[in-house]
Write a protein that holds these residues in place. Structure first.
Motif, short mmCIF file in Angstrom:
data_model
loop_
_atom_site.label_atom_id
_atom_site.label_comp_id
_atom_site.label_asym_id
_atom_site.label_seq_id
_atom_site.Cartn_x
_atom_site.Cartn_y
_atom_site.Cartn_z
N UNK A 358 0.81 -1.25 -0.16
CA UNK A 358 0.03 -0.14 -0.04
C UNK A 358 0.82 1.51 0.01
N UNK A 361 2.48 1.94 -4.19
CA UNK A 361 1.86 1.37 -5.27
C UNK A 361 2.12 2.41 -6.39
N UNK A 362 3.02 3.35 -6.23
CA UNK A 362 3.25 4.04 -7.28
C UNK A 362 4.46 3.77 -8.07
N UNK A 366 1.59 3.48 -14.22
CA UNK A 366 0.60 4.36 -14.10
C UNK A 366 -0.94 3.60 -14.37
N UNK A 367 -0.98 2.70 -15.28
CA UNK A 367 -2.31 2.38 -15.81
C UNK A 367 -2.40 0.91 -15.20
N UNK A 368 -1.64 0.09 -15.45
CA UNK A 368 -2.00 -1.33 -15.01
C UNK A 368 -1.12 -1.72 -14.30
N UNK A 369 -1.44 -2.26 -13.13
CA UNK A 369 -0.32 -2.78 -11.96
C UNK A 369 0.08 -4.08 -12.33
N UNK A 371 0.38 -7.42 -11.41
CA UNK A 371 0.10 -8.75 -10.07
C UNK A 371 1.19 -9.43 -9.71
N UNK A 374 3.58 -7.52 -7.62
CA UNK A 374 3.28 -7.19 -6.34
C UNK A 374 3.26 -8.63 -5.55
#
Lengths: 502, 335, 334
Positions: A358, A361-362, A366-369, A371, A374
């Motif tokens: 959290x 996140x940046x 910008x558009x799609x993370x 996963x 992550x």
């Protein structure tokens, strides 16, 4: 063994085999306890030991799953707090429950069935005996915390309580107020009122109580006359077997302390603290000792920009940070592990990896993370910190306190900080996870990260810190190298006893 | 206090999907036109406007907020479109003006919610009134109050609502596209992710450095956009710009959100769930109508479903807690 | 200063209203005639009644958006039974019963079961409106027995008897809330719900009865509506919930609960109605009424927020001052 005189004192409250669970987790596992007339009975235990829950059952806020309660020899069942009040039992909660838009007098008689004006003289009398001299028609919202606590005690006395339960009554009081409170308690004791005194302050317990009961993990593990106890015995009772010993800090760590100052405060002031100046060097663990109410959390939150209205300078790695917000601080390498994990640190309803990422996140596009990225980060921390989870997807609320704290640590460490402020990092954490957390902290310092450790667990401060500041009443009142102090000096300093500076 | 984590979310979406199929089956047995697929598709244009606001409303509710001004924003969009057209602006510009009106209305909501601690329910209660009042006022000043509305739109505009790709009506295409974008936003975008975080624990989000204000502004603007598109579609559908278009959309939209599994306290929800639930409710209304049940009774049914869903959740959570605690006691006593 | 704005708000708003009336009267002297002013009072009765009921719910920190629908439902109940030949007193009782029952449904959902108020009352709003349609078959109730309509016309000292009754109800409500043990519960629940529970207050019962009162007063508003207007359109009561909330907030009832009283509802409702009349007299077209009312509500809510924040800042700095004084004493003593 107890004297004949002690034994003769009537037992006004007897708890037998009390069980209580929340969401399938047993918080009280068959607890037995008694309270005698004119006795101050201290209740000690770590977070999650069940002491607050037990007292809430006694005062009718919670129902018990099993077990019996006897008041003056007769069995009672309280289905709500007002029944407990009628049974002359009153709980002064840790956070005083005030009705800010009602008058002080109404706050006191609320729920008793009396109308404003019926008991005014009585309230004034009781109030004066306790040192409470406010105008009863004023709105209660203007009262200080200490005054609010007194109001709660007046509430109990107005209801002719014979059993008074005080839940952490001194956590927000000044040294002088604590003494004042103890005076009053002795007066009440002499009138035959039985008092339960919940606290985590060993010094206070040893000073004021007649008997001490220690709860650990929902079980009663010790019940003894105070005269037979001391610090060490109490601490031992609270820790699980085999982990009682606290070793001296090892020498090796000293070598990782660098010359660079990674964190510095200059003349930092606000409503809650005055002119605080301190620094942390690279690879150093600096402890900030004090009692609750000293202003340390307020300091941390002002530094991080969570609360405003502060003046003074904050430097991270030599650069001053202006216009601080949590985001900006994180970007500059300053991170904070909050004191209240559930309220400020973790997203309980979400998968744990949501919390882990959290703050960063940046970094994910910008558009799609991605996963995969992550998950990768979350998995890395799970492995590194030995977080006991089925996977990154497991919902955070199902984790134990210790594992939750590790997730919060992951979140801040993922930011690649140069300095970490830790606020009560092992509160509500089991012994095994606590050791893991200590190791994590130590390995961080080996990499050059500076740590500011805020804790009211003074033994923890002594175990981890290279240097210790003492904060009392919003000001730094002492600074020691680890080798120059011990538990007595630090405790004394934290309680406001004037000590020597480095 | 959050409810105990109840039925797993994925399971709920499938459950609603199943309910939808069952519903179509039941209605189809009563009225065989329900088994005609292109017919079914066509009827979606009746409730497309509800879906268009329900989906962004889901995002708002996930953040722990709410927006009850969505119906008024639809009316405002419609009137501004009509007003611009009446003033002689080309149709394209008029549509843009209407769209802008809806977007700005949503933005204004977001501004007020994010910069004060006034509950969203109160703010949007006020803006609901304000926007519908503005719409009525503008319409009135053109002499088009009540059921008359502003008319005289060009052919091309009218066919917007009635056209389609084969059997799929335009409105359905727009709904699906919009939902797809928002769903991807929620699941894959970092701002969308922060919606869940804000709804789960706003303070923790603040401590994590999340830009709460910016995020809320975006979220509430999205409902404005959804309402704007819905308003324009409705204007085309009825070939008339009226201030009361979509006035009854709030209840079914919110019901769709709640029925679709979104938690009213925030932190949980999905676009897919709302979409399926919204279609379920829309088909329900159509089905009841085909059985001769009037619009107004459907309102009763919808209201009832909304209440029953939440009561069900509260009850389930309560009983589950009881069960878990009893089990813990049993286990403990045996030890 | 801020505490005055919050505590004596009702009085302040009333003053502002008088000032406004005078100002408008100067612009258009026709405004300050007894008939105009008593006309304003009469047209305010419905919104005042609804606001009075809503006040109970707001006091406890909740909200009820179904009160407009309840007014409509009760009006329908009265109208239908009157037209079916049922006597006036019994019809009135039926109308009140409808309001009571509707409020009780809300009270059970919100108070006893724990459904969030917005969801519950939004749902019941739909249910009650739908029920209205079902009962009437979708058509308006075109007329009502003349004898019932005459009730609205009864005058007492130049102001309608109904107005006096409403005033009386307001005073009784104020007495209940301020002076009786049971009535104080609304304040307790609104000011600190958890604390109220700890003190042994029956919070659930308090919330339940708040909704019941909201329903009852909305029902009463329905009764008055039928008498004053004489026919019952399907839109009866629509949108009134917002005006009721606006009236309460104007009159000093806090939306977070614990602050305010019935006099606030009275004054607020009167004020909004006065604004409507003023707009008419200033020749502002009627279709702008809602927009203006909406703008007023928003402004009031936002200003109220500002005042509250300033008040709390004042409290906080007073507390900080006390702490400083104490520690100065302490340091002097050590």
């Amino acid at each position: 063994m107890e004297t004949a005189e002690e034994k003769q004192k009537e037992e006004i409250l007897v708890l037998s085999n009390i069980w209580k669970s929340f969401s399938g987790v047993s918080v009280l596992k068959g607890v037995n306890m008694t309270l005698r007339e004119g006795e101050i009975h201290a209740l000690l235990g770590g977070n999650g030991s069940g002491k607050s829950t037990l007292m809430k059952i006694v005062s009718g806020i919670y129902g018990r799953d099993a077990g019996t309660i006897l008041v003056d020899g007769e069995e009672v069942v309280f289905q709500n707090p007002s029944q407990a009040h009628m049974g002359h039992i009153y709980l002064v909660p840790q956070e005083p429950q005030i009705f800010p838009h009602l008058s002080i007098e109404e706050n006191v008689i609320l729920g008793t069935g009396c109308k404003v004006g019926d008991m005014t003289r009585e309230i004034v009398r009781i109030g004066e005996a306790l040192g409470f001299c406010e105008d009863l028609s004023e709105l209660a919202g203007a009262l200080s915390i200490a005054q609010q606590q007194l109001l709660e005690i007046i509430r109990g006395l107005i209801r002719k309580a014979r059993v008074l339960i005080l839940d952490e009554p001194t956590s927000t009081l000044t040294f002088k107020e604590v003494n004042s409170l103890f005076e009053r308690l002795r007066v009440l004791k002499s009138q035959g009122i039985g008092i339960f005194f919940i606290s985590h302050r060993l010094n206070e317990i040893l000073e004021i109580s007649d008997r001490v009961s220690v709860l650990r993990d929902g079980n009663m593990v010790l019940c003894e006359a105070t005269s037979k106890l001391d610090h060490i015995k109490l601490v031992k009772a609270m820790l699980p077997e085999g982990k009682a010993g606290r070793e001296d800090p090892c020498e090796e760590r000293r070598q990782s302390i660098g010359d660079e100052t990674v964190f510095e405060l200059q003349g930092f002031s606000s409503e809650d603290f005055k002119d605080v100046s301190l620094n942390v060097k690279s690879g150093e663990i600096v402890g900030l000792a004090g009692v609750v109410g000293a202003g340390r959390t307020e300091l941390a939150e002002a530094v991080m920009g969570i609360t405003g209205g502060s003046a003074g300078k904050v430097f991270v790695s030599g650069k001053e940070i202006d216009g601080r917000t949590p985001g900006r601080c994180q970007e500059s390498g300053l991170v904070y592990v909050p004191e209240d994990r559930a309220a400020h640190g973790i997203f309980l309803g979400q998968p744990n990896y949501f919390t882990t990422t959290s703050s960063i996140l940046h970094r994910f596009g910008k558009v799609f993370m991605s996963s995969g990225k992550e998950y990768g980060i979350a998995k890395r921390f799970i492995e590194q910190f030995r977080i006991k989870v089925a996977g990154p997807d497991q919902v955070a609320s199902t984790l134990s306190g210790g594992n939750q704290q590790k997730v919060v640590l992951s979140r801040v460490i993922a930011c690649d900080p140069s300095v970490i402020i830790l606020d009560e990092p092992t509160r509500g954490v089991d012994a095994e996870a606590r050791l893991d957390v200590y190791n994590i902290i130590r390995s961080l310092t080996a990499q050059g990260v500076g740590v500011l450790l805020i804790s009211s667990d003074l033994e923890e401060i002594l175990e981890l810190s290279d240097r210790i500041y003492i904060m009392y009443h919003g000001q730094i009142t002492g600074e020691y190298a680890r080798s120059e102090c011990d538990i007595e000096t630090v405790t004394a300093g934290a309680f406001g006893v004037q000590g020597s500076h480095v | 206090m959050k409810l105990v984590s109840s039925v797993s979310f994925k399971r709920w979406e499938y459950f609603i999907l199943l309910a939808l199929f069952l519903e179509i089956a039941v209605f189809g047995l009563i009225n065989s036109s329900f088994f005609n697929f292109s017919n079914l598709l066509y009827t979606t244009s009746d409730f497309a406007h509800i879906l268009l606001v329900a989906v962004p409303l889901t995002l708002v509710v996930i953040t722990g907020g709410i927006d009850i001004s969505i119906a008024s924003m639809m009316g405002l969009t419609s009137i501004v479109t009509g007003f611009s057209w009446q003033m002689g602006l080309p149709i394209g510009v008029s549509i843009l003006a209407g769209f802008l009106a809806g977007f700005l209305a949503g933005l204004f909501n977001g501004l007020l919610v994010s910069s004060t601690d006034i509950p969203a329910i109160v703010i949007t209660l006020g803006t609901m009134f304000l926007y519908s009042g503005l719409a009525t006022g503008i319409a009135g000043s053109l002499g088009a109050s009540g059921y008359n509305g502003i008319g005289g739109f060009p052919e091309g505009f009218v066919s917007l609502a009635y056209g389609g790709l084969g059997a799929v009506p335009n409105s359905l295409i727009i709904v699906l596209l919009f939902s797809l974008v928002l769903s991807l936003f929620l699941k894959k975008n970092r701002v969308g992710r922060s919606l869940y975080l804000i709804g789960d624990n706003m303070e923790a989000a603040r401590y994590s450095g999340i830009k709460i204000r910016k995020t809320l502004l975006i979220t509430y603007s999205l409902t404005g956009i959804g309402a704007a598109i819905a308003g324009i579609l409705l204007t085309s559908y009825f070939t008339s710009a009226r201030s009361d278009l979509g006035s009854e959309a709030l209840l079914p939209a919110l019901t769709a959100v709640v029925l679709g599994g979104t938690d009213i306290q925030g932190g949980k929800g999905s676009v897919a769930g709302t979409l399926i639930a919204g279609i379920f409710l829309g088909v329900l209304k159509q089905g009841l109508m085909s059985m001769g049940v009037t619009n107004d009774v459907s309102q009763v049914v919808t209201g009832f479903i909304l209440i029953a869903t939440v009561v069900g959740k509260v009850g389930y959570s309560f009983f589950k807690q009881q069960r878990l605690n009893r089990r813990a006691l049993r286990i403990g006593l045996q030890a | 200063m801020f505490s005055v704005l919050i505590r004596k708000r009702a009085f302040l708003v009333f003053l502002i209203q008088i000032v406004l009336i005078i100002v408008v009267g100067i612009i258009n002297p026709l405004f300050i005639r007894v008939s105009t002013l008593s006309g304003i009072i009469d047209s305010s009765l419905i919104i005042v009644l609804i606001a009075l009921g809503e006040m109970f719910v707001l006091l406890t920190g909740g909200i009820d958006v179904s009160v407009g629908a309840i007014t409509g439902l009760s009006a329908v109940a009265v109208g239908l039974s009157l037209n079916a030949g049922i006597s006036i007193p019994v019809s009135m009782i039926l109308g009140l019963l409808a309001g009571f029952a509707a409020g009780a449904v809300n009270g059970i959902g919100v108070g006893l079961i724990g459904v969030p108020p917005i969801i519950m009352t939004l749902g019941t709003m739909g249910v009650f409106r739908g029920t209205m349609y079902i009962l009437t078959g979708g058509s308006w109730i075109d007329h009502v027995v003349t004898s019932y309509k005459r009730i609205a016309g009864i005058d007492l000292f130049g102001i309608s008897a109904l107005a006096w009754i409403v005033l009386l109800l307001g005073i009784i409500s104020a007495l209940i809330i301020q002076k009786t043990r049971a009535g104080r519960i609304f304040h307790y629940v609104g000011d600190n719900r958890e604390g109220a529970f700890f003190m042994g207050i029956h919070v659930k019962a308090g919330v339940f009865w708040a909704h019941v009162f909201a329903g009852l007063f909305a029902g009463l508003a329905g009764l008055v509506f039928v008498s004053q207007i004489g026919f019952i359109p399907m839109q009866t009561g629509s949108g009134q919930e917002m005006r009721a909330v606006a009236a309460c907030v104007l009159g000093g009832v806090s939306l977070s609960g614990g602050v305010g009283g019935p006099m606030g509802a009275l004054v607020g409702g009167l004020f909004l109605t006065t604004i409507d009349s003023i707009l008419v007299f200033l020749k502002v077209p009627a279709f702008w009424n809602d927009a203006i009312a909406g703008a007023i509500l928003l402004s009031v809510v936002l200003l109220d927020f500002r005042f509250r924040k300033a008040f709390e800042a004042q409290l906080k700095s007073r507390r900080a001052q006390l702490v400083l004084e104490e520690s100065a004493l302490e340091e002097g003593a050590v």
